[in-house]
Design an enzyme around this catalytic site. Structure first.
Site, PDB file in Angstrom:
ATOM      1  N   SER A 125       0.815  -1.228   0.000  1.00 41.82           N
ATOM      2  CA  SER A 125       0.000   0.000   0.000  1.00 41.82           C
ATOM      3  C   SER A 125       0.843   1.271   0.000  1.00 41.82           C
ATOM      4  O   SER A 125       1.868   1.352   0.674  1.00 41.82           O
ATOM      5  CB  SER A 125      -0.902   0.001   1.235  1.00 41.82           C
TER       6      SER A 125
ATOM      7  N   TYR B 168      -5.491   3.908 -12.239  1.00 45.19           N
ATOM      8  CA  TYR B 168      -4.352   4.839 -12.298  1.00 45.19           C
ATOM      9  C   TYR B 168      -3.042   4.164 -12.695  1.00 45.19           C
ATOM     10  O   TYR B 168      -2.004   4.812 -12.765  1.00 45.19           O
ATOM     11  CB  TYR B 168      -4.200   5.619 -10.993  1.00 45.19           C
TER      12      TYR B 168
ATOM     13  N   ALA C 193     -15.685   0.237  -5.706  1.00 50.93           N
ATOM     14  CA  ALA C 193     -15.336   1.615  -6.053  1.00 50.93           C
ATOM     15  C   ALA C 193     -16.488   2.284  -6.800  1.00 50.93           C
ATOM     16  O   ALA C 193     -16.841   3.442  -6.518  1.00 50.93           O
ATOM     17  CB  ALA C 193     -14.074   1.623  -6.908  1.00 50.93           C
TER      18      ALA C 193
ATOM     19  N   ASP D  37     -14.029   6.818  -0.610  1.00 50.13           N
ATOM     20  CA  ASP D  37     -13.696   6.627  -2.035  1.00 50.13           C
ATOM     21  C   ASP D  37     -14.535   7.542  -2.940  1.00 50.13           C
ATOM     22  O   ASP D  37     -14.017   8.140  -3.883  1.00 50.13           O
ATOM     23  CB  ASP D  37     -13.920   5.163  -2.453  1.00 50.13           C
TER      24      ASP D  37
ATOM     25  N   SER E  38      -9.187  -1.802   4.419  1.00 54.13           N
ATOM     26  CA  SER E  38      -9.274  -2.237   3.032  1.00 54.13           C
ATOM     27  C   SER E  38      -9.694  -3.698   2.975  1.00 54.13           C
ATOM     28  O   SER E  38     -10.092  -4.273   4.002  1.00 54.13           O
ATOM     29  CB  SER E  38      -7.950  -1.950   2.301  1.00 54.13           C
TER      30      SER E  38
ATOM     31  N   LYS F 294     -13.546  -4.338   4.397  1.00 53.33           N
ATOM     32  CA  LYS F 294     -14.401  -3.168   4.139  1.00 53.33           C
ATOM     33  C   LYS F 294     -15.897  -3.428   4.342  1.00 53.33           C
ATOM     34  O   LYS F 294     -16.621  -2.559   4.810  1.00 53.33           O
ATOM     35  CB  LYS F 294     -14.200  -2.706   2.689  1.00 53.33           C
TER      36      LYS F 294
ATOM     37  N   GLY G  25     -19.633   0.102 -14.011  1.00 50.24           N
ATOM     38  CA  GLY G  25     -19.068  -0.581 -12.851  1.00 50.24           C
ATOM     39  C   GLY G  25     -20.099  -0.799 -11.770  1.00 50.24           C
ATOM     40  O   GLY G  25     -21.053  -0.009 -11.640  1.00 50.24           O
ATOM     41  N   ALA G  26     -19.925  -1.883 -11.027  1.00 54.42           N
ATOM     42  CA  ALA G  26     -20.863  -2.223  -9.952  1.00 54.42           C
ATOM     43  C   ALA G  26     -20.130  -2.831  -8.764  1.00 54.42           C
ATOM     44  O   ALA G  26     -20.742  -3.437  -7.891  1.00 54.42           O
ATOM     45  CB  ALA G  26     -21.912  -3.189 -10.484  1.00 54.42           C
ATOM     46  N   GLY G  27     -18.810  -2.670  -8.734  1.00 57.30           N
ATOM     47  CA  GLY G  27     -18.027  -3.181  -7.614  1.00 57.30           C
ATOM     48  C   GLY G  27     -17.937  -2.141  -6.501  1.00 57.30           C
ATOM     49  O   GLY G  27     -18.711  -1.173  -6.477  1.00 57.30           O
TER      50      GLY G  27
END
Ligand code: NAD
Length: 291
Positions: free
Chosen positions: A22, A236, A137, A109, A69, A73, A133-135
């Site tokens: 991390s 990223y 984040a 987030d 994390s 989470k 997206g559906a996760g």
């Protein structure tokens, strides 16, 4: 560091597994040092089996807070006293704040994503977004966007194990916010094109574009995009995904990668623990953040 640590130094944790890779410890410790704040941020290899004891330990030691994390989470809320509205809607927590023994779970987030847009001079409040997206984040972004006043959100996802998450998100956002929220199958490309054409922003909030899906995008060709469409990717690494490359080819004037979201989700947690804003421009410099 030896000069910084004293009997008064407060601990901020990060609990997850695996966690040694991390970049959060570097980010927060650099920011504490820059502002002369008496805190230290340490990562702990903690999974769901040790989670309850860890939170009891946080209470016993009265530590100021922690990041959380995977895989913790979506589980840690059971051991906390309160949840922020966004954490409640997401069913996930990435930040714990301890106020005199009362532990509150937050999710930063989505705040990070919305703050990054603002920092890049992009305003989507009162406007329409298309997000894929559906996760974890994606859900955090959808929830925060709706809470912040984005007028309409069109969510696309492929019909995999995450699709049901998006159905839940749509249901909750329709109940709890004024945002117009709709969900579509990502394989319906005509619908995708149509929804993008009436949105100010297209956001990729899936792992498509990063390893092992580097070089890929589900947008078939640049005709789906247009010059005044903002195209944003929360990936990223690489900094320029296939989607962002296509956006540049299509002449899109504003694009944004995921580095800003990463920085600002940390900045939001930092401010909750210390009461001080993170020194953003300094952090961009030392973490080499450009978007
Ligand atoms: P997740 O595992 O919870 O969700 C994965 C999502 O990707 C799902 O919506 C799934 O349907 C979709 N997906 C996977 N493979 C696909 C494919 N081949 N085609 C279409 N859709 C596909 O993951 P997450 O935690 O939500 O993270 C998603 C991405 O966001 C990752 O790349 C992660 O690195 C990035 N992320 C960035 C930040 C940031 O701060 N910038 C924060 C969190 C996550």
């Amino acid at each position: 560091m030896a000069e910084r640590i004293s009997g008064h130094t407060e601990l901020i944790g990060l609990i997850a597994t695996p966690i040694r890779h991390s970049s959060s410890p570097k980010m927060h410790n650099e920011a504490f040092a820059k502002l002369g704040l008496d805190y230290v941020y340490l990562a702990f290899e903690v999974g769901t089996e040790q989670l309850e004891d860890t939170i009891k330990g946080f209470r016993a030691m009265n530590i100021r807070g922690s990041n959380v994390s995977m895989p913790n989470k979506t589980v840690v809320h059971k051991y906390l006293d309160k949840l922020s509205p966004a954490a409640e809607l997401c069913g996930a927590v990435n930040t714990i704040v301890n106020d005199n023994g009362v532990l509150t779970g937050h999710i930063t987030d989505g705040i990070g994503y919305m703050s990054a847009l603002k920092d890049a001079g992009i305003d989507i409040i009162g406007k329409k977004m298309t997000i894929v997206g559906a996760g974890g984040a994606a859900t955090a972004i959808q929830v925060q966007a709706a809470l912040d006043g984005v007028a309409e959100i069109s969510i696309f996802n492929r019909k995999d194990e995450f699709y049901a998450n998006a159905e839940q998100t749509v249901k909750k956002l329709r109940e709890k916010t004024n945002c117009i929220v709709n969900l579509y199958d990502l394989s319906d490309l005509d619908k995708l094109k149509e929804e993008i054409s009436t949105s100010v922003i297209l956001t990729n909030a899936t792992g498509v574009g990063m390893k092992p899906l580097e070089g890929q995008t589900y947008i078939p060709d640049p005709s789906f995009l247009r010059e005044d469409l903002i195209v944003s990717d929360i990936v990223y690494s690489p900094r320029e995904t296939a989607l962002l490359k296509m956006a540049k080819e299509a002449g899109c004037k504003k694009t944004m990668n995921g580095l800003g979201m990463m920085l600002f989700q940390g900045a939001a947690a930092f401010e909750m623990w210390t009461g001080k804003p993170m020194p953003i421009e300094y952090m961009k410099e030392i973490l080499d953040i450009k978007y």
